[in-house]
Write an enzyme that holds these catalytic residues in place. Structure first.
Site, mmCIF file in Angstrom:
data_model
loop_
_atom_site.group_PDB
_atom_site.id
_atom_site.type_symbol
_atom_site.label_atom_id
_atom_site.label_comp_id
_atom_site.label_asym_id
_atom_site.label_seq_id
_atom_site.Cartn_x
_atom_site.Cartn_y
_atom_site.Cartn_z
ATOM 1 N N ASP A 722 0.877 -1.162 0.000
ATOM 2 C CA ASP A 722 0.000 0.000 0.000
ATOM 3 C C ASP A 722 0.927 1.228 0.000
ATOM 4 O O ASP A 722 2.137 1.129 0.187
ATOM 5 C CB ASP A 722 -0.950 -0.015 1.207
HETATM 6 C C1 BGC Z 1 -5.060 3.254 0.159
HETATM 7 C C2 BGC Z 1 -5.136 2.299 -1.016
HETATM 8 C C3 BGC Z 1 -5.058 3.074 -2.302
HETATM 9 C C4 BGC Z 1 -3.762 3.864 -2.311
HETATM 10 C C5 BGC Z 1 -3.557 4.674 -3.578
HETATM 11 C C6 BGC Z 1 -3.880 4.189 0.056
HETATM 12 O O1 BGC Z 1 -4.000 5.210 0.986
HETATM 13 O O2 BGC Z 1 -5.013 2.529 1.356
HETATM 14 O O3 BGC Z 1 -6.314 1.540 -0.968
HETATM 15 O O4 BGC Z 1 -5.137 2.214 -3.402
HETATM 16 O O5 BGC Z 1 -3.769 4.765 -1.211
HETATM 17 O O6 BGC Z 1 -4.446 5.730 -3.630
#
Ligand code: BGC
Length: 778
Positions: A722
């Site tokens: 993530d």
């Molecule tokens: C989230 C993800 C997301 C990523 C990109 C993160 O803060 O947990 O689910 O895909 O950001 O935006």
């Protein structure tokens, strides 16, 4: 001409299908969003056939939510749309009490003008004179309520908090309406569970429609169901309990900033409510529940073994007077044995087509016997194995978990059976107790520890840090590559092996492939790949999961599909697959290669701020929905990225909150949906969760990523972190996490290879996977 990576490389602003209009936010996708929204709305109550309503009959609509529509949740799960249709916006032509709706619409408009975001507008007071006017106008009242939640924060469940429970202002409005009207319909526009006990208890509340967050045309879909244009066929993907404290996960949810202990073990959702003595009466609306405007009978039900499955056959007949669809749900009941079992476990389901009155459909559902197995983490039968204990296995069929009745069938096992031997992985270090099937707790001999997991912010990319551009851009000619150097297209077109291509890359270049790459075009979550010198495209990623998310200032609007929980409530895999394909068409049309969806964590607690992005409390339903979504997405040559692997069940301190749970709960509940999806739908990528699991960060977790995901399940795609985890890249790569997003740590990682901490073979292996993913993309 459509050459490989044409859109990924050049992002031409051209329609996906030559000669046709752009599909992005086009009429067909918006119609699909509306269709899906109506299919997943759940009719919780409908006494005296109050619904459907006649649009010509006078109606008084209360609550600011009629105009303050929440199409979906916030954060990365948000979608930028040109508009979104509120319920009021869809009731044009209905016989509404105009001054009442004008009051709410005017108030909401004013609040928006002051910068208040949709869903965060406070409920305004309801004036007695206006109420009296509405009462004089109409005999039927419609009460609207909405909820907003977002990534990065959890919800609350305190009396009068306006979140799980009603706010004081909402309570005041509701009690005035209930005192004045004895025919009240309630519509709930929410992405997560809410208190519905007052709806069930009130005699004046005749009907309740759980409308969820229905995307761009959610208001239109609500109107479709309310007037009977669509016969409701949604069924709950979670148990709605009578209050927040009834959920076993409520105890201890926020006790420590550093960890959450999953004391209820495998008894999540209906597994708790249907099993634990005394819990059944705490249920307001059971798992799988949902009413229709018609009635159904299940006829000629039978079950027989069929290979590795139990085959359930039956006919569903529409016994009512309007056309509708039924969901057939199959629950297994395993013997309590030595391990203890949930009284019911969903092992299969199917949704019928639309059946005309009197019409019947033959339904065949194969339920893998493996769905009845338990993971033995203590060695009661066979340690670290999936086992079927000796005894009688029963099959229950019905239209929800409560209503399901046993079939005249029993699978009898003389002896315990080991279905699959695994290894002990991700064992808990600090879990003090866990629930047993009789509701008592088993103490586990471990230390209680409130220590935060250490991390070193001085070496990590900071949140929001932009990846640096590729240093190896030289050698590219204005008209494309003209030299003899190996290019990835040579591998794609069969002129060179991937290994030979990898041989041509330096260690630094391979490490470069393992970190996020700068945004191009309209992307805002960065890319990966990006070695122009070697013809490796810079593949952009985008969120997910309710549609393609482009930042508002770029001016590209897309289709917001309904939130994932609503989609799960459709119980309709074919429909979810169509949604996945449509979303991926938009992703592809806009030159993006990886869609950061679907999200498929388990609804452990009603408080998780991201539940709207997730499907269900049940892993089988979540796994089937995610599989359907992945199939749809990847049919367009776009990579799905299932997330967040695993146990992302709280948002507070999400990057460093340890999820502490038994191996059994991990395997049977939190990993099971991912396992089903990986095995059935072969997602090309997967995103690890921020949180540690039993003391080891998900992104640095060798047991999880190499042991379980790749070795046991055979996952052959790319694993990405993530965005901005607290893990260090060399440990992540060593664990099997190929890419670090949004930014890699190239210098740090190179130093770890040079000092012998990280094996260069592991770098090459991850780089290979990244290139394989590029090769899979259209
Ligand atoms: C989230 C993800 C997301 C990523 C990109 C993160 O803060 O947990 O689910 O895909 O950001 O935006």
């Amino acid at each position: 001409m459509n050459s490989k990576w044409q859109r990924i490389n050049h992002m031409p602003p051209l329609p996906l299908y030559p000669g046709e209009p752009r599909v992005t936010a086009g009429a067909a996708h918006i119609a699909l969003a509306r269709e899906a929204a109506a299919e997943g709305m759940v009719l919780l109550k409908n006494e005296e056939r109050t619904l459907p309503l006649d649009p010509a009959a006078p109606l008084a609509v209360f609550g600011k939510a009629q105009a303050d529509y929440v199409k979906g949740g916030g954060g990365s799960g948000d979608v930028t749309t040109a508009y979104s249709r509120s319920l009021l916006g869809a009731l044009e032509g209905w016989n509404l009490c105009a001054p009442l709706s004008a009051y709410y619409a005017g108030y909401v408009k004013e609040q928006y003008a002051q910068g208040v975001a949709p869903g965060l507008v406070a409920e305004p007071p309801l004036d007695d004179a206006l109420l009296a006017q509405a009462r004089a106008y109409a005999d039927t009242a419609l009460v609207t309520l909405c909820r907003y939640s977002s990534e990065g924060a959890d919800r609350t469940a305190l009396p009068h908090d306006g979140d799980f429970y009603l706010s004081e202002a909402e309570e005041a409005m509701v009690s005035k309406v209930l005192a004045a009207f004895d025919r009240v319909v309630v519509v709930l526009n929410t992405g997560g569970m809410m208190d519905t006990s007052w709806c069930r208890a009130s005699d004046s509340v005749k009907a309740v429609l759980l409308a969820w967050q229905g995307g761009i045309e959610g208001g239109g879909a609500m109107a479709d169901v309310l007037c009977g244009r669509v016969c409701p066929s949604g069924r709950l993907s979670d148990t709605f309990a009578e209050n927040f404290d009834a959920y076993p996960s409520s105890e201890g949810f926020g006790d420590s900033i550093h960890y959450v202990e999953y004391h209820e073990d495998i008894f999540v959702g209906y597994r708790y409510f249907e099993t634990i003595p005394g819990a059944a009466q705490k249920v307001c609306y059971p798992f799988g529940f949902g009413l229709s405007y018609t009635t159904f009978a299940m006829e000629d039900m039978a079950c027989a073994p069929a290979g590795d499955a139990l085959r359930v056959t039956l006919f569903v007949r529409n016994t009512g007077d309007v056309a509708g669809r039924q969901v057939v749900q199959i629950y297994g009941e395993a013997p309590q044995g030595k391990l203890g079992k949930p009284a019911r476990v969903l092992i299969g389901f199917a949704k019928t087509r639309t059946l005309a009155p009197g019409e019947r459909e033959a339904v065949i559902i194969d339920c893998p016997v493996r769905g009845l197995a338990s993971f033995d983490d203590t060695g009661a039968v066979c340690r670290s194995a999936w086992v079927l204990e000796a005894g009688d296995y029963h099959v229950h069929v019905g239209e929800n978990v409560r209503d399901a009745r046993p079939l005249d069938f029993c699978l009898h096992l003389e002896e315990d059976r080991v279905v699959e031997r695994c290894a002990s992985r991700c064992a808990p270090q600090h879990l003090t107790r866990r629930m047993r099937a009789d509701g008592s707790y088993e103490a586990l001999p471990m230390d209680r520890s409130d220590e935060p997991l250490p991390y070193d912010p001085s070496v990590l990319p900071f949140d929001g840090q932009t990846p640096e551009d590729c240093p190896w851009t030289g050698g590219l000619h204005m008209w494309g590559a003209k030299d003899e150097l190996p290019m990835l297209i040579d591998v794609a077109e069969g002129r060179m092996t991937l290994d030979a291509f990898l041989d041509s890359l330096t260690l630094e270049q391979q490490i470069h492939l393992l970190g996020g790459q700068p945004n191009r075009g309209i992307a805002n979550t960065f890319g990966f790949g990006n070695l122009p010198r070697a013809g490796v495209p810079n593949v952009m990623t985008a969120d997910g999961p309710a549609g393609l998310r482009i930042q508002p200032h770029l001016g590209v609007c897309t289709t917001a599909f309904p939130c994932a929980t609503l989609l799960a409530c459709t119980w309709d895999e074919a429909l979810v697959e169509r949604v996945g394909r449509a979303a991926a068409e938009e992703v592809r049309e806009n030159g993006i290669g990886v869609w950061l969806a679907p999200a498929m964590n388990i609804h452990r607690s009603p408080l998780c701020g991201r539940n709207f992005e997730y499907y269900s409390e049940d892993p089988l339903l979540a796994g089937h929905m995610a599989s359907a979504m992945v199939r749809g997405v990847q049919s367009m040559g776009v990579a799905a990225c299932i997330k967040h692997f695993a146990c992302n069940n709280r948002e507070e301190n999400r990057r460093n909150c340890d999820s502490r749970l038994s191996e059994r709960a991990l395997r049977e509940i939190y990993l099971r949906g991912f396992e089903l999806c990986v095995k059935a739908a072969h997602p090309w990528s997967l995103m690890t969760a921020y949180n540690p699991i039993n003391g080891v960060r998900a992104s640095e977790n060798t047991d999880l990523l190499t042991g379980i995901l790749r070795e046991e399940w055979g996952f052959d795609g790319v694993v990405t972190t993530d965005w901005y985890t607290y893990g260090e890249q060399h440990r992540e790569v060593a664990a099997g996490n190929d890419i670090k997003m949004g930014c890699g740590m190239p210098a740090h990682t190179l130093a770890r290879v040079q000092d012998g901490t990280l094996d260069p073979a592991l770098v090459r292996q991850s780089a290979r996977r990244v290139l394989e993913l590029c090769l899979r993309l259209a």
